[in-house]
Design a protein around this motif. Structure first.
Motif, PDB file in Angstrom:
ATOM      1  N   LEU A  64       0.862  -1.181   0.000  1.00  0.00           N
ATOM      2  CA  LEU A  64       0.000   0.000   0.000  1.00  0.00           C
ATOM      3  C   LEU A  64       0.895   1.227   0.000  1.00  0.00           C
ATOM      4  O   LEU A  64       1.716   1.397   0.906  1.00  0.00           O
ATOM      5  CB  LEU A  64      -0.895   0.015   1.248  1.00  0.00           C
ATOM      6  CG  LEU A  64      -1.866   1.201   1.365  1.00  0.00           C
ATOM      7  CD1 LEU A  64      -2.975   1.079   0.325  1.00  0.00           C
ATOM      8  CD2 LEU A  64      -2.449   1.287   2.768  1.00  0.00           C
ATOM      9  N   PRO A  65       0.800   2.089  -1.014  1.00  0.00           N
ATOM     10  CA  PRO A  65       1.650   3.285  -1.037  1.00  0.00           C
ATOM     11  C   PRO A  65       1.281   4.225   0.095  1.00  0.00           C
ATOM     12  O   PRO A  65       0.141   4.229   0.569  1.00  0.00           O
ATOM     13  CB  PRO A  65       1.351   3.909  -2.402  1.00  0.00           C
ATOM     14  CG  PRO A  65      -0.009   3.414  -2.761  1.00  0.00           C
ATOM     15  CD  PRO A  65      -0.114   2.030  -2.174  1.00  0.00           C
ATOM     16  N   GLU A  66       2.243   5.017   0.532  1.00  0.00           N
ATOM     17  CA  GLU A  66       1.952   5.973   1.602  1.00  0.00           C
ATOM     18  C   GLU A  66       0.912   6.994   1.163  1.00  0.00           C
ATOM     19  O   GLU A  66       0.078   7.408   1.962  1.00  0.00           O
ATOM     20  CB  GLU A  66       3.233   6.687   2.038  1.00  0.00           C
ATOM     21  CG  GLU A  66       4.147   5.824   2.866  1.00  0.00           C
ATOM     22  CD  GLU A  66       5.126   6.635   3.687  1.00  0.00           C
ATOM     23  OE1 GLU A  66       5.155   7.876   3.545  1.00  0.00           O
ATOM     24  OE2 GLU A  66       5.857   6.027   4.484  1.00  0.00           O
ATOM     25  N   ALA A  67       0.979   7.407  -0.083  1.00  0.00           N
ATOM     26  CA  ALA A  67       0.056   8.439  -0.553  1.00  0.00           C
ATOM     27  C   ALA A  67      -0.003   8.403  -2.070  1.00  0.00           C
ATOM     28  O   ALA A  67       0.877   7.862  -2.735  1.00  0.00           O
ATOM     29  CB  ALA A  67       0.507   9.823  -0.078  1.00  0.00           C
ATOM     30  N   GLY A  68      -1.072   9.015  -2.596  1.00  0.00           N
ATOM     31  CA  GLY A  68      -1.160   9.245  -4.028  1.00  0.00           C
ATOM     32  C   GLY A  68      -1.770   8.113  -4.812  1.00  0.00           C
ATOM     33  O   GLY A  68      -2.280   7.137  -4.272  1.00  0.00           O
ATOM     34  N   GLU A  73      -7.169   4.936  -9.180  1.00  0.00           N
ATOM     35  CA  GLU A  73      -7.543   3.572  -9.552  1.00  0.00           C
ATOM     36  C   GLU A  73      -6.924   3.187 -10.899  1.00  0.00           C
ATOM     37  O   GLU A  73      -6.598   2.019 -11.137  1.00  0.00           O
ATOM     38  CB  GLU A  73      -9.062   3.437  -9.604  1.00  0.00           C
ATOM     39  CG  GLU A  73      -9.714   3.521  -8.243  1.00  0.00           C
ATOM     40  CD  GLU A  73     -11.202   3.245  -8.304  1.00  0.00           C
ATOM     41  OE1 GLU A  73     -11.605   2.334  -9.043  1.00  0.00           O
ATOM     42  OE2 GLU A  73     -11.958   3.945  -7.620  1.00  0.00           O
ATOM     43  N   ASP A  74      -6.763   4.143 -11.786  1.00  0.00           N
ATOM     44  CA  ASP A  74      -6.199   3.853 -13.098  1.00  0.00           C
ATOM     45  C   ASP A  74      -4.671   3.912 -13.110  1.00  0.00           C
ATOM     46  O   ASP A  74      -4.025   3.281 -13.938  1.00  0.00           O
ATOM     47  CB  ASP A  74      -6.743   4.851 -14.133  1.00  0.00           C
ATOM     48  CG  ASP A  74      -8.252   4.736 -14.298  1.00  0.00           C
ATOM     49  OD1 ASP A  74      -8.760   3.596 -14.188  1.00  0.00           O
ATOM     50  OD2 ASP A  74      -8.898   5.771 -14.512  1.00  0.00           O
ATOM     51  N   LEU A  75      -4.097   4.691 -12.185  1.00  0.00           N
ATOM     52  CA  LEU A  75      -2.650   4.870 -12.166  1.00  0.00           C
ATOM     53  C   LEU A  75      -2.168   4.776 -10.720  1.00  0.00           C
ATOM     54  O   LEU A  75      -2.098   5.777 -10.004  1.00  0.00           O
ATOM     55  CB  LEU A  75      -2.260   6.231 -12.758  1.00  0.00           C
ATOM     56  CG  LEU A  75      -0.750   6.504 -12.890  1.00  0.00           C
ATOM     57  CD1 LEU A  75      -0.121   5.503 -13.850  1.00  0.00           C
ATOM     58  CD2 LEU A  75      -0.523   7.929 -13.381  1.00  0.00           C
ATOM     59  N   PRO A  76      -1.834   3.567 -10.263  1.00  0.00           N
ATOM     60  CA  PRO A  76      -1.405   3.401  -8.872  1.00  0.00           C
ATOM     61  C   PRO A  76      -0.136   4.198  -8.580  1.00  0.00           C
ATOM     62  O   PRO A  76       0.693   4.425  -9.459  1.00  0.00           O
ATOM     63  CB  PRO A  76      -1.146   1.893  -8.761  1.00  0.00           C
ATOM     64  CG  PRO A  76      -1.887   1.281  -9.896  1.00  0.00           C
ATOM     65  CD  PRO A  76      -1.863   2.300 -10.994  1.00  0.00           C
ATOM     66  N   ALA A  77      -0.002   4.617  -7.322  1.00  0.00           N
ATOM     67  CA  ALA A  77       1.206   5.319  -6.900  1.00  0.00           C
ATOM     68  C   ALA A  77       2.378   4.346  -6.874  1.00  0.00           C
ATOM     69  O   ALA A  77       2.217   3.163  -6.577  1.00  0.00           O
ATOM     70  CB  ALA A  77       1.013   5.913  -5.511  1.00  0.00           C
TER      71      ALA A  77
END
Length: 346
Positions: A271-275, A278-282
């Motif tokens: 799980l990324p910290e932020a950002g 749905e179409d472009l995961p961090a």
């Protein structure tokens, strides 16, 4: 190791997110390993001891809050054993004590292990000697950090060097501030105040009634603000707070939070910290996602255990004040500006 979620409260999505997060942590365990600089005077504590201590803290709690038949329990126990071996089964804490006698981080990391039943009596004796000095008692710390040290002393068998209440009332949360002053630094401070007061979710009754009532009113909009702003790490911490308060958590609130966290979680369980969208995961290299992935596993274990204990009827909002509890300070609405990643120690 393959880790699948058990059929525990599937409507929240928490068990699935937590199981995937633990699977990622297990696959990346070697990145938590202490390197050759862990005992160096020039070593970076934030990239060595701190992640290892966080791994121990989370896995100890997940192991406690899940049953032996739950794959999350087995994965967490395995990771906790791995982390303990990294410390030489506690021997390295004694070396740290000699290198930095008045540093508090060795005790704080050690306490994560001690709270899970992993102890080193030699280190505890050495730490108790230092903790008995005037220099230790006079160490200047942020109030939130002092709460953590006091809790660490208790877990390590050391008499607390001061009372909790004065330190609590000097924190941001303890002052019951105007809710529109909430931002990322305040958010991380308040979550850790609750973690220290509840011993990382073990004792919900540790939160005083006025803080319980205050959080019951303002935690939901703060959590929504973080989710809307894609501040996943802080959102996980706030979700853990919601599952740590004396009153039963609001199932609808947590169900929505976990649905959004599940959409932000990568296919590999990180799980990324932020950002991201749905179409472009961090992007989520280890440093950019290890803490948020840990917090996802932690919050998921608290959520599933707490909801399982409260039964199926509709629950009160988290932190609903008891009769006679003072009303929260009337203030302006909570801002909707997105929260961002942390800027204070966690």
């Amino acid at each position: 190791m393959t880790c699948t979620a058990p059929p525990v409260l599937p409507e929240t999505g928490a068990a699935r997110v937590g199981a995937a997060a633990l699977a990622w942590l297990s696959a990346h365990r070697e990145e938590f390993a202490l390197d050759a600089h862990a005992l160096s005077a020039h070593g970076d504590v934030d990239t060595s001891w701190k992640p290892l201590g966080e791994l121990a803290q989370v896995c100890g709690r997940v192991r406690e809050r899940t049953g032996p038949a739950d794959p999350r329990h087995r994965t967490a126990a395995d990771l906790l054993d791995f982390a303990w071996r990294q410390t030489g089964e506690g021997r390295l804490f004694t070396a740290l004590q000699r290198l930095e006698p008045f540093a508090t981080y060795p005790l704080e990391v050690y306490a994560a292990f001690a709270s899970a039943g992993l102890r080193h009596t030699g280190y505890e004796r050495a730490a108790a000697t230092v903790a008995g000095t005037r220099g230790w008692r006079a160490t200047e710390q942020d109030p939130n950090r002092r709460l953590g040290v006091l809790n660490s002393e208790r877990h390590s068998g050391i008499p607390r060097h001061g009372p909790l209440a004065p330190a609590l009332r000097r924190t941001w949360l303890g002052a019951l501030p105007e809710p529109w002053t909430f931002e990322r630094a305040a958010g991380y401070t308040l979550t850790h105040v609750v973690f220290h007061l509840t011993d990382w979710g073990r004792t919900p009754e540790g939160v005083p009634p006025d803080l319980t009532g205050y959080l019951g009113h303002w935690l939901p909009p703060w959590l929504d603000t973080c989710l809307e702003g894609r501040a996943w790490d802080l959102a996980c911490e706030l979700t853990a707070v919601a599952a740590s308060l004396p009153a039963p958590p609001d199932r609808a609130l947590l169900r929505e939070a976990w649905a959004r966290l599940a959409r932000a979680q990568h296919a590999d369980g990180s799980l990324p910290e932020a950002g991201g969208t749905e179409d472009l995961p961090a992007p989520s290299g280890f440093r950019g996602c290890y803490h948020s992935t840990l917090m996802a596993a932690f919050a998921a274990a608290l959520t599933t255990a707490r909801l399982g204990e409260t039964g199926t009827p509709a629950a009160k909002a988290p932190g609903t004040p008891a009769p006679g509890t003072p009303a929260p300070v009337p203030t302006a609405p909570v801002p909707t500006a997105p929260a961002t990643t942390r800027s204070t120690p966690r």
